[in-house]
Motif scaffolding. Structure first.
Motif, PDB file in Angstrom:
ATOM      1  N   SER A 110     -31.787  68.968  -4.054  1.00  0.00           N
ATOM      2  CA  SER A 110     -30.737  69.696  -3.769  1.00  0.00           C
ATOM      3  C   SER A 110     -31.281  70.410  -2.382  1.00  0.00           C
ATOM      4  CB  SER A 110     -30.662  70.974  -4.909  1.00  0.00           C
ATOM      5  OG  SER A 110     -31.989  71.326  -5.289  1.00  0.00           O
ATOM      6  N   SER A 111     -32.016  69.614  -1.711  1.00  0.00           N
ATOM      7  CA  SER A 111     -32.439  70.420  -0.278  1.00  0.00           C
ATOM      8  C   SER A 111     -31.449  70.599   0.530  1.00  0.00           C
ATOM      9  CB  SER A 111     -33.487  69.139   0.341  1.00  0.00           C
ATOM     10  OG  SER A 111     -33.791  69.666   1.584  1.00  0.00           O
ATOM     11  N   PRO A 112     -31.495  71.655   1.218  1.00  0.00           N
ATOM     12  CA  PRO A 112     -30.395  72.016   1.922  1.00  0.00           C
ATOM     13  C   PRO A 112     -30.315  70.988   3.468  1.00  0.00           C
ATOM     14  CG  PRO A 112     -32.070  73.755   2.412  1.00  0.00           C
ATOM     15  CD  PRO A 112     -32.491  72.638   1.112  1.00  0.00           C
ATOM     16  N   ASP A 113     -31.476  70.396   3.496  1.00  0.00           N
ATOM     17  CA  ASP A 113     -31.674  69.256   4.735  1.00  0.00           C
ATOM     18  C   ASP A 113     -31.145  68.064   4.269  1.00  0.00           C
ATOM     19  OD1 ASP A 113     -32.748  67.604   6.754  1.00  0.00           O
ATOM     20  OD2 ASP A 113     -34.620  68.542   6.660  1.00  0.00           O
ATOM     21  N   PRO A 114     -30.075  67.298   4.818  1.00  0.00           N
ATOM     22  CA  PRO A 114     -29.628  66.219   4.595  1.00  0.00           C
ATOM     23  C   PRO A 114     -30.512  64.985   4.880  1.00  0.00           C
ATOM     24  CG  PRO A 114     -28.379  66.938   6.509  1.00  0.00           C
ATOM     25  CD  PRO A 114     -29.407  67.906   5.952  1.00  0.00           C
ATOM     26  N   ASP A 115     -31.392  64.973   5.857  1.00  0.00           N
ATOM     27  CA  ASP A 115     -32.456  64.167   6.084  1.00  0.00           C
ATOM     28  C   ASP A 115     -33.437  63.989   4.914  1.00  0.00           C
ATOM     29  OD1 ASP A 115     -31.604  63.253   8.458  1.00  0.00           O
ATOM     30  OD2 ASP A 115     -32.724  64.738   9.639  1.00  0.00           O
ATOM     31  N   MET A 116     -33.949  65.468   4.349  1.00  0.00           N
ATOM     32  CA  MET A 116     -34.853  65.236   3.191  1.00  0.00           C
ATOM     33  C   MET A 116     -33.910  64.335   1.876  1.00  0.00           C
ATOM     34  SD  MET A 116     -37.522  65.751   2.332  1.00  0.00           S
ATOM     35  CE  MET A 116     -38.227  67.118   3.225  1.00  0.00           C
ATOM     36  N   ARG A 117     -32.614  64.916   1.879  1.00  0.00           N
ATOM     37  CA  ARG A 117     -32.041  64.118   0.687  1.00  0.00           C
ATOM     38  C   ARG A 117     -31.959  62.667   0.920  1.00  0.00           C
ATOM     39  NH1 ARG A 117     -28.680  68.223   1.836  1.00  0.00           N
ATOM     40  NH2 ARG A 117     -26.733  66.837   2.235  1.00  0.00           N
ATOM     41  N   MET A 118     -31.792  62.120   2.210  1.00  0.00           N
ATOM     42  CA  MET A 118     -31.531  60.791   2.257  1.00  0.00           C
ATOM     43  C   MET A 118     -33.226  60.339   2.279  1.00  0.00           C
ATOM     44  SD  MET A 118     -29.864  57.994   3.039  1.00  0.00           S
ATOM     45  CE  MET A 118     -28.331  58.448   3.761  1.00  0.00           C
ATOM     46  N   THR A 119     -34.232  60.941   2.599  1.00  0.00           N
ATOM     47  CA  THR A 119     -35.407  60.225   2.382  1.00  0.00           C
ATOM     48  C   THR A 119     -35.671  60.007   1.001  1.00  0.00           C
ATOM     49  OG1 THR A 119     -36.228  61.379   4.491  1.00  0.00           O
ATOM     50  CG2 THR A 119     -37.978  60.822   2.735  1.00  0.00           C
ATOM     51  N   LEU A 120     -35.039  60.963   0.097  1.00  0.00           N
ATOM     52  CA  LEU A 120     -35.446  60.763  -1.393  1.00  0.00           C
ATOM     53  C   LEU A 120     -34.795  59.712  -1.839  1.00  0.00           C
ATOM     54  CD1 LEU A 120     -36.306  62.364  -4.091  1.00  0.00           C
ATOM     55  CD2 LEU A 120     -33.921  63.127  -4.187  1.00  0.00           C
ATOM     56  N   CYS A 121     -33.395  59.277  -1.386  1.00  0.00           N
ATOM     57  CA  CYS A 121     -32.991  58.068  -1.708  1.00  0.00           C
ATOM     58  C   CYS A 121     -33.607  57.000  -1.233  1.00  0.00           C
ATOM     59  CB  CYS A 121     -31.201  57.850  -1.172  1.00  0.00           C
ATOM     60  SG  CYS A 121     -30.419  59.296  -1.711  1.00  0.00           S
TER      61      CYS A 121
ATOM     62  N   PRO B  96     -22.564  66.480   0.114  1.00  0.00           N
ATOM     63  CA  PRO B  96     -21.550  66.652   1.249  1.00  0.00           C
ATOM     64  C   PRO B  96     -21.562  65.627   2.050  1.00  0.00           C
ATOM     65  CG  PRO B  96     -23.175  68.346   1.273  1.00  0.00           C
ATOM     66  CD  PRO B  96     -23.457  67.620   0.112  1.00  0.00           C
ATOM     67  N   ASP B  97     -22.710  64.994   2.464  1.00  0.00           N
ATOM     68  CA  ASP B  97     -22.889  63.602   3.331  1.00  0.00           C
ATOM     69  C   ASP B  97     -22.457  62.388   2.614  1.00  0.00           C
ATOM     70  OD1 ASP B  97     -24.031  61.429   4.883  1.00  0.00           O
ATOM     71  OD2 ASP B  97     -25.291  62.874   5.645  1.00  0.00           O
ATOM     72  N   PRO B  98     -21.422  61.434   3.246  1.00  0.00           N
ATOM     73  CA  PRO B  98     -20.841  60.361   2.602  1.00  0.00           C
ATOM     74  C   PRO B  98     -21.973  59.198   2.585  1.00  0.00           C
ATOM     75  CG  PRO B  98     -19.488  60.822   4.331  1.00  0.00           C
ATOM     76  CD  PRO B  98     -20.450  61.989   4.073  1.00  0.00           C
ATOM     77  N   ALA B  99     -23.002  59.259   3.315  1.00  0.00           N
ATOM     78  CA  ALA B  99     -24.003  58.214   3.356  1.00  0.00           C
ATOM     79  C   ALA B  99     -24.950  58.730   2.312  1.00  0.00           C
ATOM     80  CB  ALA B  99     -24.374  58.108   4.662  1.00  0.00           C
ATOM     81  N   ILE B 100     -25.220  59.701   2.071  1.00  0.00           N
ATOM     82  CA  ILE B 100     -26.176  59.985   1.149  1.00  0.00           C
ATOM     83  C   ILE B 100     -25.335  59.600  -0.342  1.00  0.00           C
ATOM     84  CG2 ILE B 100     -27.205  62.056  -0.177  1.00  0.00           C
ATOM     85  CD1 ILE B 100     -27.805  63.241   2.741  1.00  0.00           C
ATOM     86  N   ARG B 101     -24.201  60.313  -0.665  1.00  0.00           N
ATOM     87  CA  ARG B 101     -23.409  59.750  -1.645  1.00  0.00           C
ATOM     88  C   ARG B 101     -23.617  58.226  -1.991  1.00  0.00           C
ATOM     89  NH1 ARG B 101     -19.337  63.201   0.312  1.00  0.00           N
ATOM     90  NH2 ARG B 101     -18.186  61.533   0.769  1.00  0.00           N
ATOM     91  N   ASP B 102     -23.351  57.348  -1.015  1.00  0.00           N
ATOM     92  CA  ASP B 102     -23.314  56.010  -1.198  1.00  0.00           C
ATOM     93  C   ASP B 102     -24.818  55.492  -1.473  1.00  0.00           C
ATOM     94  OD1 ASP B 102     -20.665  55.724  -0.421  1.00  0.00           O
ATOM     95  OD2 ASP B 102     -21.173  55.215   1.560  1.00  0.00           O
ATOM     96  N   ALA B 103     -25.821  55.988  -0.826  1.00  0.00           N
ATOM     97  CA  ALA B 103     -27.131  55.731  -0.941  1.00  0.00           C
ATOM     98  C   ALA B 103     -27.529  56.001  -2.374  1.00  0.00           C
ATOM     99  CB  ALA B 103     -28.078  56.228  -0.085  1.00  0.00           C
ATOM    100  N   ALA B 104     -27.138  57.221  -2.835  1.00  0.00           N
ATOM    101  CA  ALA B 104     -27.343  57.747  -4.289  1.00  0.00           C
ATOM    102  C   ALA B 104     -26.767  56.856  -5.343  1.00  0.00           C
ATOM    103  CB  ALA B 104     -26.831  58.974  -4.514  1.00  0.00           C
ATOM    104  N   ALA B 105     -25.535  56.423  -4.982  1.00  0.00           N
ATOM    105  CA  ALA B 105     -24.766  55.276  -6.114  1.00  0.00           C
ATOM    106  C   ALA B 105     -25.552  53.997  -6.171  1.00  0.00           C
ATOM    107  CB  ALA B 105     -23.226  55.231  -5.419  1.00  0.00           C
TER     108      ALA B 105
END
Length: 78
Positions: free
Chosen positions: A23-34, A63-72
């Motif tokens: 739940s990081s507010p930083d999208p780069d952090m969320r993508m790094t998690l993925c 909110p970021d479609p690339a992160i949604r895809d990566a998480a899936a």
């Protein structure tokens, strides 16, 4: 780093340390998690089941479609 150093078996302290990144507010952090999640529990494992609910939420609601895809792509068959 957390994912790479995480023990093979789930431990509550490690789960608690990693969960905030979902739940990081930083999208780069969320993508790094993925990118890091495949290493949790070792590269030959399917990860820890504790992360399935936040991954599902991430792939449905981030909110970021690339992160949604990566998480899936990270959701293991269970």
């Amino acid at each position: 780093m957390l994912a790479a150093l995480a023990p093979r078996e789930s431990e509550p302290a490690w789960v608690d340390a990693i969960l905030p990144y979902f739940s990081s507010p930083d999208p780069d952090m969320r993508m790094t998690l993925c990118y890091a999640m495949p290493f949790v529990g070792g590269v030959d494992s399917s990860g820890w089941a504790e992360f399935d609910p936040p991954l599902i939420s991430m792939c449905r609601h981030d909110p970021d479609p690339a992160i949604r895809d990566a998480a899936a792509t990270l959701l293991p068959p269970r």
